[in-house]
Design a protein around this motif. Structure first.
Motif, PDB file in Angstrom:
ATOM      1  N   ALA A 118       0.835  -1.204   0.000  1.00 58.56           N
ATOM      2  CA  ALA A 118       0.000   0.000   0.000  1.00 58.56           C
ATOM      3  C   ALA A 118       0.869   1.254   0.000  1.00 58.56           C
ATOM      4  N   MET A 119       1.941   1.206   0.808  1.00 60.40           N
ATOM      5  CA  MET A 119       2.839   2.368   0.858  1.00 60.40           C
ATOM      6  C   MET A 119       3.519   2.600  -0.492  1.00 60.40           C
ATOM      7  N   MET A 120       3.893   1.512  -1.136  1.00 62.18           N
ATOM      8  CA  MET A 120       4.554   1.654  -2.439  1.00 62.18           C
ATOM      9  C   MET A 120       3.614   2.325  -3.439  1.00 62.18           C
ATOM     10  N   ILE A 121       2.354   1.907  -3.391  1.00 59.69           N
ATOM     11  CA  ILE A 121       1.388   2.491  -4.339  1.00 59.69           C
ATOM     12  C   ILE A 121       1.227   3.989  -4.067  1.00 59.69           C
ATOM     13  N   ILE A 122       1.119   4.348  -2.782  1.00 59.96           N
ATOM     14  CA  ILE A 122       0.981   5.768  -2.446  1.00 59.96           C
ATOM     15  C   ILE A 122       2.221   6.536  -2.902  1.00 59.96           C
ATOM     16  N   ALA A 123       3.415   5.935  -2.689  1.00 61.99           N
ATOM     17  CA  ALA A 123       4.657   6.613  -3.088  1.00 61.99           C
ATOM     18  C   ALA A 123       4.666   6.859  -4.592  1.00 61.99           C
ATOM     19  N   VAL A 124       4.273   5.856  -5.354  1.00 60.15           N
ATOM     20  CA  VAL A 124       4.274   5.992  -6.816  1.00 60.15           C
ATOM     21  C   VAL A 124       3.292   7.093  -7.244  1.00 60.15           C
ATOM     22  N   LEU A 125       2.124   7.131  -6.594  1.00 56.69           N
ATOM     23  CA  LEU A 125       1.137   8.154  -6.940  1.00 56.69           C
ATOM     24  C   LEU A 125       1.679   9.549  -6.630  1.00 56.69           C
ATOM     25  N   LEU A 126       2.362   9.672  -5.470  1.00 56.78           N
ATOM     26  CA  LEU A 126       2.901  10.976  -5.091  1.00 56.78           C
ATOM     27  C   LEU A 126       3.974  11.428  -6.061  1.00 56.78           C
ATOM     28  N   ILE A 127       4.895  10.511  -6.376  1.00 56.32           N
ATOM     29  CA  ILE A 127       5.984  10.871  -7.298  1.00 56.32           C
ATOM     30  C   ILE A 127       5.389  11.229  -8.655  1.00 56.32           C
ATOM     31  N   GLY A 128       4.414  10.454  -9.087  1.00 55.71           N
ATOM     32  CA  GLY A 128       3.749  10.745 -10.354  1.00 55.71           C
ATOM     33  C   GLY A 128       3.152  12.137 -10.340  1.00 55.71           C
ATOM     34  N   GLY A 129       2.563  12.508  -9.199  1.00 56.55           N
ATOM     35  CA  GLY A 129       1.947  13.825  -9.062  1.00 56.55           C
ATOM     36  C   GLY A 129       2.958  14.943  -9.244  1.00 56.55           C
ATOM     37  N   VAL A 130       4.143  14.778  -8.661  1.00 55.15           N
ATOM     38  CA  VAL A 130       5.176  15.813  -8.768  1.00 55.15           C
ATOM     39  C   VAL A 130       5.688  15.866 -10.206  1.00 55.15           C
ATOM     40  N   ALA A 131       5.923  14.678 -10.777  1.00 58.75           N
ATOM     41  CA  ALA A 131       6.490  14.641 -12.133  1.00 58.75           C
ATOM     42  C   ALA A 131       5.526  15.256 -13.140  1.00 58.75           C
ATOM     43  N   SER A 132       4.228  15.137 -12.848  1.00 56.09           N
ATOM     44  CA  SER A 132       3.276  15.666 -13.820  1.00 56.09           C
ATOM     45  C   SER A 132       2.793  17.059 -13.421  1.00 56.09           C
ATOM     46  N   ALA A 133       3.647  17.817 -12.710  1.00 54.81           N
ATOM     47  CA  ALA A 133       3.346  19.224 -12.426  1.00 54.81           C
ATOM     48  C   ALA A 133       2.996  19.881 -13.755  1.00 54.81           C
ATOM     49  N   ALA A 134       2.190  20.935 -13.670  1.00 55.89           N
ATOM     50  CA  ALA A 134       1.631  21.524 -14.894  1.00 55.89           C
ATOM     51  C   ALA A 134       2.698  21.728 -15.970  1.00 55.89           C
ATOM     52  N   PRO A 135       2.443  21.287 -17.177  1.00 55.54           N
ATOM     53  CA  PRO A 135       3.396  21.496 -18.268  1.00 55.54           C
ATOM     54  C   PRO A 135       3.359  22.943 -18.732  1.00 55.54           C
ATOM     55  N   GLU A 136       4.382  23.360 -19.451  1.00 53.33           N
ATOM     56  CA  GLU A 136       4.336  24.709 -20.013  1.00 53.33           C
ATOM     57  C   GLU A 136       3.272  24.702 -21.115  1.00 53.33           C
ATOM     58  N   LYS A 137       2.812  25.897 -21.442  1.00 53.98           N
ATOM     59  CA  LYS A 137       1.689  26.001 -22.378  1.00 53.98           C
ATOM     60  C   LYS A 137       2.117  26.760 -23.637  1.00 53.98           C
ATOM     61  N   ASP A 138       1.837  26.205 -24.775  1.00 56.57           N
ATOM     62  CA  ASP A 138       2.061  26.880 -26.069  1.00 56.57           C
ATOM     63  C   ASP A 138       3.297  27.770 -26.102  1.00 56.57           C
ATOM     64  N   PRO A 139       4.493  27.199 -25.999  1.00 52.67           N
ATOM     65  CA  PRO A 139       5.691  28.048 -25.926  1.00 52.67           C
ATOM     66  C   PRO A 139       5.905  28.910 -27.170  1.00 52.67           C
TER      67      PRO A 139
END
Ligand code: HEC
Length: 152
Positions: free
Chosen positions: A8-29
């Motif tokens: 369960a902890m591993m799943i939560i860790a993966v979700l958290l890391i995924g959340g940080v990695a998918s911080a808002a992308p830049e828009k229409d550079p």
């Protein structure tokens, strides 16, 4: 399926890391950030320091780097290598510009980038930084430096 606490902890860790990695992308550079009615004037903004920021002398690029990583605070959002992955930038939507993108540099003139330094980009984390944080001369130097993140 029953989960062990470890799984369960591993799943939560993966979700958290995924959340940080998918911080808002830049828009229409490649889309202009200068309003259409001010574009002509923005493109004409220039400095006696250089004709083209891509031909700025090495000494000036060094000064630009020091400003980018210091007084200018750019690295906090745009990242030390200019990839738009600075720590503070992770909280912003849209995300900060990725300066490693050569298409961005090809599209935007020095004058437009200087206009953004003076006016900021409304509704985003990119605030007007000149003259509050860096002077006009310093702004041109940071612009010359951020051009160097495009490696091709
Ligand atoms: C608080 C975070 C933050 C800081 C600090 C910051 N920026 Fe930005 N910057 C952004 C964001 C977010 C965007 C993208 C906004 C958008 O997509 O419209 C951006 C966009 C830009 C752009 C792109 C303009 C364009 O036409 O697309 C330039 C150039 C730029 N920043 C230069 C700088 C420089 C130079 C510094 C330091 C002197 C700096 N920024 C500091 C958040 C920041």
């Amino acid at each position: 399926m029953r989960l062990t606490p470890f799984a369960a902890m591993m799943i939560i860790a993966v979700l958290l890391i995924g959340g940080v990695a998918s911080a808002a992308p830049e828009k229409d550079p490649l889309r202009p950030r200068v309003p259409a009615d001010q574009m002509e004037g923005a493109k004409k903004l220039s400095t006696p320091l250089f004709k083209d920021s891509r031909q700025a002398p090495a000494k000036m690029l060094e000064e630009g780097k020091a400003l980018y990583e210091g007084k200018g605070t750019c690295f906090n959002c745009h990242g030390k290598a200019g990839k738009g992955d600075g720590v503070a930038g992770a909280m912003l939507d849209p995300g900060p510009r990725n300066f490693a993108n050569c298409d961005f540099h090809a599209k935007k003139t020095d004058g437009e980038l200087f206009w953004v330094m003076k006016n900021g980009i409304q509704g985003t984390g990119m605030m007007a930084l000149t003259p509050m944080v860096v002077t006009e001369e310093e702004a041109w130097k940071t612009i010359a430096y951020l051009r160097t993140f495009c490696k091709s």
